[in-house]
Design a protein around this motif. Structure first.
Motif, PDB file in Angstrom:
ATOM      1  N   ASP A   1       0.797  -1.222   0.000  1.00  0.00           N
ATOM      2  CA  ASP A   1       0.000   0.000   0.000  1.00  0.00           C
ATOM      3  C   ASP A   1       0.832   1.275   0.000  1.00  0.00           C
ATOM      4  N   GLY A   2       2.153   1.141  -0.133  1.00  0.00           N
ATOM      5  CA  GLY A   2       3.017   2.315  -0.165  1.00  0.00           C
ATOM      6  C   GLY A   2       3.351   2.893   1.193  1.00  0.00           C
ATOM      7  N   ALA A   3       2.797   2.327   2.265  1.00  0.00           N
ATOM      8  CA  ALA A   3       3.081   2.820   3.620  1.00  0.00           C
ATOM      9  C   ALA A   3       4.238   2.032   4.235  1.00  0.00           C
ATOM     10  N   VAL A   4       4.886   2.652   5.210  1.00  0.00           N
ATOM     11  CA  VAL A   4       5.979   1.998   5.918  1.00  0.00           C
ATOM     12  C   VAL A   4       5.391   1.129   7.033  1.00  0.00           C
ATOM     13  N   HIS A   5       5.763  -0.137   7.050  1.00  0.00           N
ATOM     14  CA  HIS A   5       5.270  -1.061   8.068  1.00  0.00           C
ATOM     15  C   HIS A   5       6.437  -1.596   8.881  1.00  0.00           C
ATOM     16  N   ARG A   6       6.207  -1.785  10.174  1.00  0.00           N
ATOM     17  CA  ARG A   6       7.250  -2.268  11.072  1.00  0.00           C
ATOM     18  C   ARG A   6       6.928  -3.681  11.528  1.00  0.00           C
ATOM     19  N   PHE A   7       7.976  -4.436  11.874  1.00  0.00           N
ATOM     20  CA  PHE A   7       7.764  -5.789  12.391  1.00  0.00           C
ATOM     21  C   PHE A   7       8.920  -6.155  13.321  1.00  0.00           C
ATOM     22  N   ASP A   8       8.693  -7.177  14.134  1.00  0.00           N
ATOM     23  CA  ASP A   8       9.716  -7.641  15.064  1.00  0.00           C
ATOM     24  C   ASP A   8      10.760  -8.482  14.334  1.00  0.00           C
ATOM     25  N   THR A   9      12.024  -8.288  14.691  1.00  0.00           N
ATOM     26  CA  THR A   9      13.080  -9.157  14.189  1.00  0.00           C
ATOM     27  C   THR A   9      13.273 -10.306  15.176  1.00  0.00           C
ATOM     28  N   THR A  10      13.807 -11.404  14.680  1.00  0.00           N
ATOM     29  CA  THR A  10      13.907 -12.604  15.512  1.00  0.00           C
ATOM     30  C   THR A  10      15.102 -12.588  16.454  1.00  0.00           C
ATOM     31  N   ASP A  11      16.037 -11.663  16.262  1.00  0.00           N
ATOM     32  CA  ASP A  11      17.235 -11.630  17.108  1.00  0.00           C
ATOM     33  C   ASP A  11      17.119 -10.647  18.259  1.00  0.00           C
ATOM     34  N   LYS A  12      15.936 -10.062  18.435  1.00  0.00           N
ATOM     35  CA  LYS A  12      15.698  -9.136  19.544  1.00  0.00           C
ATOM     36  C   LYS A  12      14.427  -9.551  20.284  1.00  0.00           C
ATOM     37  N   ALA A  13      14.225  -8.954  21.452  1.00  0.00           N
ATOM     38  CA  ALA A  13      13.064  -9.304  22.271  1.00  0.00           C
ATOM     39  C   ALA A  13      11.762  -8.949  21.555  1.00  0.00           C
ATOM     40  N   LYS A  14      10.701  -9.635  21.939  1.00  0.00           N
ATOM     41  CA  LYS A  14       9.394  -9.391  21.359  1.00  0.00           C
ATOM     42  C   LYS A  14       8.987  -7.938  21.540  1.00  0.00           C
ATOM     43  N   GLY A  15       8.421  -7.355  20.490  1.00  0.00           N
ATOM     44  CA  GLY A  15       8.016  -5.958  20.548  1.00  0.00           C
ATOM     45  C   GLY A  15       9.089  -4.981  20.115  1.00  0.00           C
ATOM     46  N   ASN A  16      10.230  -5.488  19.583  1.00  0.00           N
ATOM     47  CA  ASN A  16      11.331  -4.580  19.231  1.00  0.00           C
ATOM     48  C   ASN A  16      11.050  -3.717  18.008  1.00  0.00           C
ATOM     49  N   ARG A  17      10.245  -4.224  17.055  1.00  0.00           N
ATOM     50  CA  ARG A  17       9.879  -3.465  15.851  1.00  0.00           C
ATOM     51  C   ARG A  17      11.104  -2.881  15.134  1.00  0.00           C
ATOM     52  N   ASN A  18      12.169  -3.635  15.081  1.00  0.00           N
ATOM     53  CA  ASN A  18      13.384  -3.172  14.419  1.00  0.00           C
ATOM     54  C   ASN A  18      13.377  -3.403  12.916  1.00  0.00           C
ATOM     55  N   GLY A  19      12.453  -4.236  12.430  1.00  0.00           N
ATOM     56  CA  GLY A  19      12.360  -4.466  11.000  1.00  0.00           C
ATOM     57  C   GLY A  19      11.331  -3.553  10.353  1.00  0.00           C
ATOM     58  N   TRP A  20      11.516  -3.270   9.066  1.00  0.00           N
ATOM     59  CA  TRP A  20      10.563  -2.414   8.360  1.00  0.00           C
ATOM     60  C   TRP A  20      10.514  -2.820   6.875  1.00  0.00           C
ATOM     61  N   TYR A  21       9.399  -2.509   6.255  1.00  0.00           N
ATOM     62  CA  TYR A  21       9.293  -2.712   4.818  1.00  0.00           C
ATOM     63  C   TYR A  21       8.308  -1.696   4.242  1.00  0.00           C
ATOM     64  N   VAL A  22       8.425  -1.472   2.959  1.00  0.00           N
ATOM     65  CA  VAL A  22       7.481  -0.629   2.247  1.00  0.00           C
ATOM     66  C   VAL A  22       7.420  -1.113   0.803  1.00  0.00           C
ATOM     67  N   CYS A  23       6.226  -1.175   0.254  1.00  0.00           N
ATOM     68  CA  CYS A  23       6.027  -1.578  -1.148  1.00  0.00           C
ATOM     69  C   CYS A  23       5.518  -0.359  -1.914  1.00  0.00           C
ATOM     70  N   PRO A  24       6.404   0.380  -2.561  1.00  0.00           N
ATOM     71  CA  PRO A  24       5.978   1.579  -3.281  1.00  0.00           C
ATOM     72  C   PRO A  24       5.198   1.285  -4.553  1.00  0.00           C
ATOM     73  N   SER A  25       5.286   0.025  -5.035  1.00  0.00           N
ATOM     74  CA  SER A  25       4.516  -0.367  -6.216  1.00  0.00           C
ATOM     75  C   SER A  25       4.224  -1.855  -6.098  1.00  0.00           C
TER      76      SER A  25
END
Length: 316
Positions: free
Chosen positions: A52-76
């Motif tokens: 949807d072109g928005a920036v989304h955050r997610f937890d990485t597996t090498d940090k504690a739950k809730g870290n939200r250190n990962g991100w992605y965006v699909c501009p197209s």
């Protein structure tokens, strides 16, 4: 920016902050599928992906739950960009073949938007944490000299405050209280969540009219040095923060005030980060390094606080 284009990524082996991908050429029917496969190589599975072109955050597996250190965006519907804040990694993935110039431009803009959003979130959280730190500091009482941590280290509180069972070490940046390090009875230490970290520092003693200042990692080391030689000691909290603190302190103090890095000797740790980074910090500002001296048969001590305590125990 690294690119992973039209390939099926399988789980690889982590090497430092990167990853070794094994892949074979493959056309993807959707960007969601392509991105899902790329993230799976980092152990991130079951993630709902939105193009949807928005920036989304997610937890990485090498940090504690809730870290939200990962991100992605699909501009197209053909391009996605993802990364990890704590490692600095950033990658582009497409549905197939090399991204055309327009798609590449979209990916760069998306990555820039993600960085700007992250920076804005970080600044907002730092403001919030600084406000919390000031509330806690204002409402806390003087530290109990018989607190288990102080008793174990045989140190006076030196202006620390206490909240419940936690000792509070105030951390400053540009003269303002911006964070607090909590020291628990068992010696565990933790700053407030989301606060400024780089360049912040505590202080044991007073800088006013000082002709020499030491910089140490931990509060206990700083307090032990202050009690031993009466020189103010700045608390950098960890080895990585020694150089930022040293640079800021050198800019703030008059040229005739000598600064010395009081290094931890992490002699039982690969690379000896305490000594290595203290020397780099000293080199950055033209300062000297002070190293602890251990007893000939000592296999325990690594810093000045350890040395002082060890000698007190041996003198009993």
């Amino acid at each position: 920016m690294a690119a992973i284009t039209a390939k099926e990524t399988r789980r690889g082996e982590r090497r430092g902050h990167g990853i070794n991908h094994k892949s074979e050429c493959r056309q993807y029917t959707s960007i969601e599928q392509a991105l899902g496969d790329a993230l799976a190589a980092y152990g991130v599975t079951g993630l709902a992906i939105y193009a949807d072109g928005a920036v989304h955050r997610f937890d990485t597996t090498d940090k504690a739950k809730g870290n939200r250190n990962g991100w992605y965006v699909c501009p197209s519907l053909e391009v996605a960009v993802y990364g990890f804040w704590h490692t600095g990694e950033q990658h582009t993935v497409t549905t197939g073949g090399k991204a055309d110039p327009a798609a590449a431009a979209e990916a760069r803009l998306a990555a820039q938007r993600a960085r700007e959003q992250r920076d804005a979130e970080r600044r907002a959280q730092q403001v919030k944490t600084a406000e919390q730190a000031r509330r806690w500091w204002a409402t806390a009482g003087a530290a109990d000299p018989s607190h288990p941590y102080l008793t174990k280290k045989r140190l006076a509180p030196h202006g620390l405050r206490q909240r419940d069972t936690m000792l509070l070490v105030p951390l400053f940046y540009d003269g303002e209280l911006v964070n607090i390090e909590r020291i628990y009875p068992d010696g565990a230490k933790k700053a407030l969540f989301g606060g400024r970290a780089k360049g912040v520092a505590g202080l044991v003693g007073k800088l006013v009219d000082a002709d020499r200042v030491l910089i140490a990692e931990g509060w206990a080391t700083a307090a032990a040095l202050y009690e031993a030689i009466g020189v103010p000691v700045v608390v950098a909290r960890n080895a990585d923060n020694l150089e930022p603190v040293a640079r800021r302190l050198r800019q703030r103090l008059p040229d005739n005030v000598a600064i010395t890095l009081a290094a931890d000797d992490d002699r039982f740790t690969d690379g000896n980060p305490g000594t290595t980074k203290a020397r780099l910090a000293a080199l950055a500002i033209g300062a000297k390094v002070l190293m602890p001296t251990f007893c000939a048969d000592c296999q325990r001590c690594t810093d000045f606080a350890d040395v002082v305590l060890c000698r007190k125990e041996r003198s009993l």
